[in-house]
Design a protein around this motif. Structure first.
Motif, short mmCIF file in Angstrom:
data_model
loop_
_atom_site.label_atom_id
_atom_site.label_comp_id
_atom_site.label_asym_id
_atom_site.label_seq_id
_atom_site.Cartn_x
_atom_site.Cartn_y
_atom_site.Cartn_z
N GLY A 1 0.81 -1.22 0.00
CA GLY A 1 0.00 0.00 0.00
C GLY A 1 0.83 1.25 0.00
O GLY A 1 0.33 2.35 0.17
N GLU A 2 2.15 1.13 -0.21
CA GLU A 2 2.99 2.32 -0.28
C GLU A 2 3.06 2.83 -1.70
O GLU A 2 2.66 2.15 -2.64
CB GLU A 2 4.41 1.98 0.19
CG GLU A 2 4.53 1.77 1.67
CD GLU A 2 5.89 1.21 2.01
OE1 GLU A 2 6.78 1.25 1.14
OE2 GLU A 2 6.05 0.75 3.15
N LYS A 3 3.58 4.02 -1.83
CA LYS A 3 3.77 4.57 -3.17
C LYS A 3 5.00 3.89 -3.77
O LYS A 3 6.07 3.98 -3.18
CB LYS A 3 3.98 6.08 -3.10
CG LYS A 3 3.28 6.80 -4.24
CD LYS A 3 3.47 8.31 -4.11
CE LYS A 3 3.10 8.97 -5.41
NZ LYS A 3 3.60 10.33 -5.47
N PRO A 4 4.81 3.22 -4.88
CA PRO A 4 5.97 2.50 -5.44
C PRO A 4 7.01 3.46 -5.97
O PRO A 4 6.68 4.54 -6.49
CB PRO A 4 5.36 1.66 -6.57
CG PRO A 4 4.14 2.40 -6.97
CD PRO A 4 3.63 3.10 -5.74
N LYS A 5 8.23 3.12 -5.90
CA LYS A 5 9.33 3.97 -6.39
C LYS A 5 9.68 3.56 -7.81
O LYS A 5 10.39 2.60 -8.04
CB LYS A 5 10.54 3.82 -5.46
CG LYS A 5 11.36 5.07 -5.42
CD LYS A 5 12.54 4.88 -4.49
CE LYS A 5 13.66 5.84 -4.86
NZ LYS A 5 14.94 5.39 -4.32
N ARG A 6 9.08 4.23 -8.74
CA ARG A 6 9.36 3.91 -10.14
C ARG A 6 10.63 4.62 -10.59
O ARG A 6 10.97 5.67 -10.04
CB ARG A 6 8.20 4.37 -11.03
CG ARG A 6 6.92 3.59 -10.78
CD ARG A 6 5.77 4.20 -11.55
NE ARG A 6 4.51 3.57 -11.18
CZ ARG A 6 4.09 2.43 -11.73
NH1 ARG A 6 4.83 1.82 -12.64
NH2 ARG A 6 2.95 1.90 -11.35
N PRO A 7 11.30 4.09 -11.62
CA PRO A 7 12.49 4.78 -12.12
C PRO A 7 12.13 6.13 -12.74
O PRO A 7 11.14 6.23 -13.47
CB PRO A 7 13.06 3.83 -13.18
CG PRO A 7 11.94 2.92 -13.51
CD PRO A 7 11.05 2.83 -12.30
N ALA A 8 12.87 7.15 -12.42
CA ALA A 8 12.55 8.51 -12.89
C ALA A 8 12.91 8.63 -14.36
O ALA A 8 13.89 8.05 -14.82
CB ALA A 8 13.36 9.53 -12.08
N PRO A 9 12.09 9.38 -15.13
CA PRO A 9 12.45 9.59 -16.54
C PRO A 9 13.72 10.43 -16.63
O PRO A 9 13.93 11.33 -15.81
CB PRO A 9 11.25 10.33 -17.11
CG PRO A 9 10.55 10.92 -15.96
CD PRO A 9 10.85 10.04 -14.78
N PRO A 10 14.57 10.15 -17.62
CA PRO A 10 15.81 10.93 -17.73
C PRO A 10 15.51 12.35 -18.16
O PRO A 10 14.48 12.63 -18.79
CB PRO A 10 16.58 10.18 -18.81
CG PRO A 10 15.53 9.52 -19.63
CD PRO A 10 14.41 9.18 -18.69
#
Lengths: 211, 324, 406
Positions: free
Chosen positions: A105-114
């Motif tokens: 239920g946490e905010k997933p840490k997606r890879p940031a766009p370059p």
């Protein structure tokens, strides 16, 4: 009597005119026969031609652009369209981490766009070469090209995929042993084979020599 | 004039006409090229350059283009007058070449009234311009035609006066006899005796042939193209050719009357005649690319107030001297 | 003639309306303008449409003429063929975005329009300009004025039937454009002034080029005079033609060389000094003759005066920055209020008035084009002259149609 002298002076002005054109007749021409001769590279150098992207110092095929969109909003005629590069596809481990995070239920840490552009399209047919985009660019990624010999036969010829154009220019410059020693400012570098340009791209820069 | 007209002489005239037609056509091409080259060099540019070496085929290409173009007649233009005008402008000019003595042997029709013939047929040109302007139902054309008539009629008079002075002096209207009485050296030419008549003739010739600075019937910055505004293709081409043919005739007559015709230092012959004609033609081009256009009232003022009185005075003086 | 036959069989809805010719009937038909242009008292007069496509109307100006023979009974300029809504565009763009438009209002003296707009914005927003930028503005603007006058000179002689002078003028103008290209990057439609300075700094090549160009053009001017100004045909064509008395100038609000040719020494650079013009020593050339020749002579003298200004400015060009360090970002907001800034263009007084309500874009921008007022007096001035004189008068007003229509 005075009027006769004046008439003679008046007629003399015609002779003076003939003498001037006669003298010019004997002097060499001053025009540049364009296809056979071109203006000097120096006089073309200061020309503000269609804008182009400037590559990184270390990696000339990659633009300095950080896709901040300042140029897009500064452009008076809306001729620039930039999209951000998509975020890289998460690796399996990251996917797993995301799934776990979501499960918690946490905010997933997606890879940031370059911080780089995905597409960079420029419609030269709308551009008035005012230089607003060049001025606002915070990373000096936009500059004027001095390509004065650009021709095209259709509108699409003037819609540039700037990323592909930059890649091609960089490749051409790489292929050359000494880029600074090139004498003519022709569009020859762009005519060189462009391995970096994807074959499916449309509306690439089409300088005269390439068309 | 010869009392008997034999088959030979008719054949001679017909052959001469064919020759003249070829000469005029080729000369038209040559002069168009020369004009554009002269204009180019005066303006510090190369002139025609792309078609053929040094652009010599440019005039041919232009001629082919003109021939290939569609002939358009404006709605509500008079078809008869509209199509008659270019024909009438071009074909009478061919006749004018007949009496011209290129050399003693090279004369189309050595008629003893040659000068009169030329002056008479030159009048056709005005009619052609008038018909063109009137028949094309265009206001610019109409204004151009009105200008053409007033100008040609006015300038014919001093032209005639200048010619008459020579005719008085020589006592003949035959062009070849006029040449024959002049010597080979420049000071033996008529220009040495009649400089004023020469000037009057030259200026009037510019006026008669509608050349700049007297190109008022066309006056492109005022009347777009004047009398030939509505003509396309060879309709325009005929006027164009006629203009150059008229120039050649005017310069030829000038050469015959004042510059000793085929005679010149070292060796007399047709080359002297042609050299003088082309020198005069080049001078006419030189004028065109140097001077602005005069205004219409000034054009007529120049004629009526200067050329005409001077011509009359010159004629009287000639007559007086001849009487003595 | 197949084509002619098809043309013939076309039904003519409006019998008297054919392009330029063909209007032989009594009533005048055609478009709205021609219909309203009523024939005068003379039944034999001829209505002639000069333009919008005509060699001597320089673009798409249309002049309706009522002719009696070749004499002009009435003349009426018809405008609007090149209206591009510049004033409206100013309302939907922020000031920086509107700048490229200013290079296209009057393409022959684009930098004066650049300056007028930049000046108005700077006045309204209180933006300061470094001194070097002021000098560079003066130099480039005066160079641009010379290029405009040179082109006018050539084009005017084209109107009068001389084809060669324009080529000589272009030869010199090319050098000038090379110089301006060094500074502005373009050759005609400059967009080079910025709020708080100029776009690029002067390179040593530019300074040196200007230093060489001034004596070069000075050495060419005597040739221009001998070939054209003293030519008797030209003098007879334009002397005492198109006399514009001073009261006509003031009635129509004409300015620039048109006013100065009528003896009114009004020049914005002197009357309402802006920038650093008060530091230079130059004259405002005026002529008392009021005719086309007077306007011609004023422009030729202005070329020399501009050369003088350029010479002084390039010699006293101060070091420093070309953009003020506190110059605003291009997306700045104009404060509420209004301002008006006038500069002297090649054709007269150029004025820009900006009203702002503090929003992103100006509320209203008014561009005062000198050509509009100058052309307005043509109707009165051309009355009673010959058709050829009308061409000479139109040319002497130095119209740039895009500027007139905006």
């Amino acid at each position: 009597m005075a009027s006769i002298f004046r008439t003679i002076a008046d007629l003399w002005s015609l002779v003076v005119g003939l003498a001037i054109t006669g003298k010019e007749f004997c002097r060499p021409g001053v025009t540049v026969h364009y296809p056979r001769a071109e203006v000097t590279p120096e006089s073309a150098a200061s020309f503000r031609g269609p804008i182009e992207l400037i590559g990184l110092d270390k990696e000339p095929a990659k633009p300095r652009c950080i896709a901040c969109m300042l140029c897009v909003s500064a452009c008076p005629s809306g001729c620039i369209a930039v999209t951000r590069a998509p975020a890289p596809k998460p690796t399996p481990e990251e996917l797993k981490a995301i799934a776990e995070a979501e499960a918690r239920g946490e905010k997933p840490k997606r890879p940031a766009p370059p911080k780089a552009p995905g597409t960079w399209t420029y419609d030269f047919s709308l551009c008035s070469l005012c230089g607003s985009c060049v001025e606002v660019c915070p990373v000096d990624s936009i500059g004027f090209s001095n390509d004065i010999y650009m021709v095209g036969t259709k509108r699409e010829d003037f819609v540039f995929d700037q990323l592909a154009r930059l890649a091609r220019k960089a490749a051409a410059r790489k292929a050359e042993p000494k880029p600074a020693a090139k004498p003519a400012p022709s569009a020859a570098p762009e005519a060189a084979p462009a391995p970096a340009a994807s074959p499916s791209e449309t509306g690439a820069a089409t300088p005269a020599s390439e068309a | 004039m010869n009392a008997t007209i034999s088959f030979d002489s008719v054949l001679h005239v017909v052959l001469a006409l064919v020759g003249v037609a070829v000469f005029v056509g080729l000369n038209g091409l040559l002069l168009v090229y020369a004009e554009r080259k002269v204009a180019g060099f005066i303006q510090r540019r190369p002139g025609p350059y792309e078609v053929g070496p040094q652009g010599i085929l440019q005039a041919v290409a232009d001629a082919l283009k003109l021939i290939g173009k569609q002939l358009v007649r404006p709605d509500r233009a008079d078809p008869l007058l509209f199509w008659m005008a270019p024909v009438l402008a071009f074909f009478p000019v061919l006749l004018l070449f007949l009496p011209l003595p290129f050399s003693p042997l090279l004369t189309g029709w050595d008629v003893n009234l040659g000068l009169l013939l030329i002056l008479a047929f030159a009048g056709f040109n005005v009619l052609a311009l008038l018909l063109a302007g009137w028949g094309s139902n265009n206001k610019y054309g109409l204004l151009g035609a009105a200008r053409a008539v007033a100008q040609s009629v006015a300038y014919e008079i001093p032209l005639l006066l200048a010619v008459l002075a020579i005719a008085f002096q020589e006592g003949t209207l035959s062009l070849s006899s006029i040449v024959a009485t002049q010597g080979s050296m420049p000071w033996q030419w008529n220009i040495a005796v009649q400089p004023l008549a020469f000037l009057i003739f030259l200026i009037s010739a510019l006026g008669e042939t509608n050349r700049a600075p007297f190109d008022l019937p066309e006056a492109e910055s005022e009347l777009t193209a004047g009398f030939h505004t509505e003509y396309s293709g060879m309709g325009f081409g005929m006027f164009f050719l006629a203009e150059y043919a008229n120039m050649i005739v005017a310069c030829s007559v000038c050469t015959v009357l004042f510059l000793g015709g085929w005679k010149g230092p070292f060796l007399d012959g047709a080359w002297w005649f042609l050299a003088k004609v082309y020198a005069l033609l080049l001078a006419m081009m030189w004028f065109r690319w140097t001077f602005p256009r005069v205004r219409f009232d000034q054009l007529l003022n120049l004629n009526w107030r200067w050329l005409l009185p001077l011509g009359v005075l010159n004629l009287l003086a000639t007559a007086f001297v001849m009487k003595l | 003639m197949h084509s002619a036959d098809t043309l013939r069989s076309r039904p003519t809805s409006c019998p008297a309306a054919s392009a330029d010719g063909g209007c032989a009937d009594d009533q005048i038909a055609g478009d709205g303008y021609t219909c309203r242009f009523e024939r005068g008292a003379r039944p034999e007069s001829l209505i002639l449409n000069m333009g919008p496509q005509h060699p001597s109307t320089h673009g798409v100006l249309r002049v309706l003429l009522e002719l009696d023979g070749e004499y002009i009974v009435r003349a009426e300029p018809v405008l609007g063929y090149l209206h591009r809504m510049h004033e409206k565009m100013a309302e939907v763009k922020n000031p920086a975005q509107f700048m490229p438009n200013m290079g296209r209002v009057d393409y022959l003296h684009a930098l004066a329009w650049n300056w007028a707009y930049v000046g108005a914005v700077e006045k309204l927003a209180g933006i300061e300009i470094p001194e070097r930028a002021e000098y560079l503005r003066v130099i480039t603007c005066e160079l641009n004025r010379i290029s405009s006058h040179l082109l006018w000179w050539g084009a005017y002689l084209l109107d009068l039937g001389a084809f060669t002078p324009i080529m000589y003028a272009f030869d010199d103008r090319e050098m000038l454009l090379d110089l301006l290209q060094l500074m502005t990057g373009s050759r005609l439609t400059y967009s080079s002034f910025r709020f708080g300075g100029v776009y690029t700094d002067a390179s040593p090549a530019f300074v040196q080029g200007v230093r060489q160009f001034v004596p070069h053009l000075r050495s060419r001017l005597p040739m221009y005079t001998a070939l054209v100004t003293e030519n008797i045909i030209l003098r007879r064509r334009i002397e005492e033609v198109g006399v514009i008395p001073p009261d006509m100038v003031t009635r129509y609000g004409a300015s620039g060389p048109v006013a100065r040719g009528s003896g009114i020494a009004y020049d914005v650079r002197r009357a309402e000094p802006y920038s650093v013009y008060d530091r230079f020593d130059y004259e405002i050339p005026t002529r008392a003759e009021q005719c086309s020749m007077a306007r011609y002579m004023v422009r030729m003298a202005e070329i020399e005066q501009s050369l003088r200004i350029i010479e002084q400015a390039i010699d006293s060009l101060p070091e420093g920055e070309h953009m003020h360090p506190k110059a605003p970002k291009p997306s700045f907001k104009l404060p509420a209020g209004e301002s008006y800034f006038a500069v002297e263009g090649a054709r007269g007084k150029i004025g820009v008035w900006i009203a702002s309500d503090g929003g992103k874009t100006p509320y209203r921008v008014k561009l005062r084009a000198p050509g509009f007022s100058n052309l307005a007096l043509f109707a009165e001035c051309a009355r009673g002259t010959l058709l050829a004189d009308a061409v000479a008068i139109l040319g002497s007003l130095d119209m740039v149609i895009p500027e007139i229509d905006r």
